[in-house]
Design a protein around this motif. Structure first.
Motif, mmCIF file in Angstrom:
data_model
loop_
_atom_site.group_PDB
_atom_site.id
_atom_site.type_symbol
_atom_site.label_atom_id
_atom_site.label_comp_id
_atom_site.label_asym_id
_atom_site.label_seq_id
_atom_site.Cartn_x
_atom_site.Cartn_y
_atom_site.Cartn_z
ATOM 1 N N SER A 68 61.590 62.468 -54.213
ATOM 2 C CA SER A 68 62.494 61.513 -54.860
ATOM 3 C C SER A 68 62.576 61.725 -56.366
ATOM 4 C CB SER A 68 62.044 60.085 -54.562
ATOM 5 O OG SER A 68 60.785 59.821 -55.155
ATOM 6 N N HIS B 270 67.865 68.690 -56.430
ATOM 7 C CA HIS B 270 68.696 67.616 -56.981
ATOM 8 C C HIS B 270 69.703 68.117 -58.005
ATOM 9 C CE1 HIS B 270 66.752 64.190 -55.073
ATOM 10 N NE2 HIS B 270 65.589 64.772 -55.292
ATOM 11 N N GLN C 274 62.427 60.839 -63.718
ATOM 12 C CA GLN C 274 63.751 60.315 -63.432
ATOM 13 C C GLN C 274 63.942 60.301 -61.927
ATOM 14 O OE1 GLN C 274 66.238 59.078 -65.612
ATOM 15 N NE2 GLN C 274 66.993 58.373 -63.611
ATOM 16 N N ASN D 49 71.652 64.851 -59.786
ATOM 17 C CA ASN D 49 72.325 63.896 -58.908
ATOM 18 C C ASN D 49 71.734 62.488 -58.959
ATOM 19 O OD1 ASN D 49 69.938 64.213 -57.523
ATOM 20 N ND2 ASN D 49 70.870 64.791 -55.559
ATOM 21 N N ASP D 50 71.125 62.114 -60.108
ATOM 22 C CA ASP D 50 70.715 60.724 -60.266
ATOM 23 C C ASP D 50 71.951 59.877 -60.586
ATOM 24 O OD1 ASP D 50 70.665 62.279 -62.708
ATOM 25 O OD2 ASP D 50 70.050 60.459 -63.720
ATOM 26 N N HIS D 51 71.752 58.552 -60.732
ATOM 27 C CA HIS D 51 72.891 57.646 -60.839
ATOM 28 C C HIS D 51 73.737 57.881 -62.084
ATOM 29 C CE1 HIS D 51 70.137 55.649 -63.595
ATOM 30 N NE2 HIS D 51 71.108 54.871 -63.990
ATOM 31 N N GLN D 52 73.150 58.458 -63.134
ATOM 32 C CA GLN D 52 73.909 58.688 -64.365
ATOM 33 C C GLN D 52 74.293 60.147 -64.565
ATOM 34 O OE1 GLN D 52 71.261 57.141 -67.327
ATOM 35 N NE2 GLN D 52 69.757 58.772 -67.087
ATOM 36 N N HIS D 53 74.071 60.971 -63.537
ATOM 37 C CA HIS D 53 74.407 62.395 -63.594
ATOM 38 C C HIS D 53 73.827 63.028 -64.861
ATOM 39 C CE1 HIS D 53 77.017 61.743 -60.182
ATOM 40 N NE2 HIS D 53 77.665 60.811 -60.842
ATOM 41 N N ALA E 141 66.340 58.422 -58.592
ATOM 42 C CA ALA E 141 67.776 58.252 -58.363
ATOM 43 C C ALA E 141 68.359 57.109 -59.179
ATOM 44 C CB ALA E 141 68.034 58.033 -56.875
ATOM 45 N N GLN E 142 67.617 55.968 -59.261
ATOM 46 C CA GLN E 142 68.160 54.779 -59.895
ATOM 47 C C GLN E 142 67.368 54.283 -61.091
ATOM 48 O OE1 GLN E 142 71.052 53.380 -59.071
ATOM 49 N NE2 GLN E 142 71.389 54.856 -57.415
ATOM 50 N N GLU E 143 66.243 54.898 -61.413
ATOM 51 C CA GLU E 143 65.419 54.398 -62.510
ATOM 52 C C GLU E 143 64.593 55.522 -63.118
ATOM 53 O OE1 GLU E 143 62.128 51.853 -61.392
ATOM 54 O OE2 GLU E 143 62.079 52.718 -59.370
ATOM 55 N N ARG E 144 64.031 55.208 -64.305
ATOM 56 C CA ARG E 144 63.123 56.114 -64.981
ATOM 57 C C ARG E 144 61.783 55.418 -65.147
ATOM 58 N NH1 ARG E 144 63.543 58.349 -71.157
ATOM 59 N NH2 ARG E 144 63.440 56.113 -71.531
#
Length: 249
Positions: A159, A209, A173, A226-230, A175-178
């Motif tokens: 992840s 990713h 980092q 490919n995390d939420h903020q690219h 997908a949705q948080e750091r």
């Protein structure tokens, strides 16, 4: 010349304990104490300190607010947060703190923080060869511990989109948080298995990713993740050649 140190904590026993620990370091001299944010800023504006041991939660203002106020100071001391609360570490490092010590800690741990503050944090050196596998037997689970308040959560390596260096610690980092972990980037590189690649001295990326590779005019690459903020991650010129080879480009 001994480094001038300011202790900032609203609790007298905590200040006494810090002074006791600091007395064991001949190169450091405590030249002031403050019990709240206002006192701390007054002292910091009247004298040039080399390092500040700064509590987070205090009456009348937080240590984070003190650190933020010091960003524009002409002489900015190195900041080491000393607190009972582990949940502000990410904010502290965003404010360029040198270290974040969670009470209780001993003289050895404080010594490492002082060394980092007074001599500069060691650089995360770029690897001679990229890391694309091979964790140690002790890291066979492939999970990284992350502190969330008083709980420890195990983050599965799959992840992790990428990791970045943060003065002896690292940000992960997802997908949705750091999140912040108490491992250097070099330590993470040794622990993580699978398709992890040291793209830069400050970045370790999960190849699974990457969504896009963008060349720049210097011959290096920028990776779009490919995390939420690219997020965009820089690849050094030397490592760009190796990455192209790995990807068959």
């Amino acid at each position: 010349m001994r480094a001038r140190c300011l202790i900032v904590d609203d609790e007298a026993p905590a200040r006494a304990e810090l002074r006791y620990l600091l007395d064991t370091f001949e190169h450091v001299q405590v030249v002031g104490e403050a019990t709240n944010a206002e006192e701390a800023l007054t002292l910091l504006r009247s004298l040039h300190y080399d390092v500040v041991l700064l509590d987070v939660r205090m009456p009348g203002g937080t240590g984070l607010e003190v650190a933020a106020a010091l960003r524009e100071a002409t002489h900015r001391p190195k900041i080491i947060f000393t607190t009972a609360y582990p949940d502000h570490a990410v904010e502290a490092f965003d404010l360029e703190a040198v270290d974040y010590l969670v009470k209780p800690f001993d003289a050895e741990r404080l010594g490492r923080a002082l060394e980092r503050a007074l001599s500069g944090a060691p650089d995360e050196s770029e690897p001679q060869q990229p890391a694309t596998g091979g964790g140690s037997q002790g890291d066979a689970l492939g999970r990284i511990p992350v502190q969330r308040g008083d709980r420890t959560v195990l983050i599965d390596q799959s992840s992790i989109v990428y990791a970045s260096a943060a003065r002896g610690y690292s940000y992960l980092q997802l997908a949705q948080e750091r999140v912040l972990v108490s491992l250097s980037l070099n330590e993470l590189e040794r622990r993580l298995r699978g398709h992890f690649f040291r793209a830069h001295r400050s970045y370790l990326v999960n190849l699974d990713h990457i969504t896009e590779l963008v060349p720049d005019f210097k011959g290096a690459l920028v990776l779009v993740m490919n995390d939420h903020q690219h997020s965009k991650v820089e690849v050094s010129r030397r490592q760009a050649r190796e990455l192209r080879r790995l990807l068959g480009m």
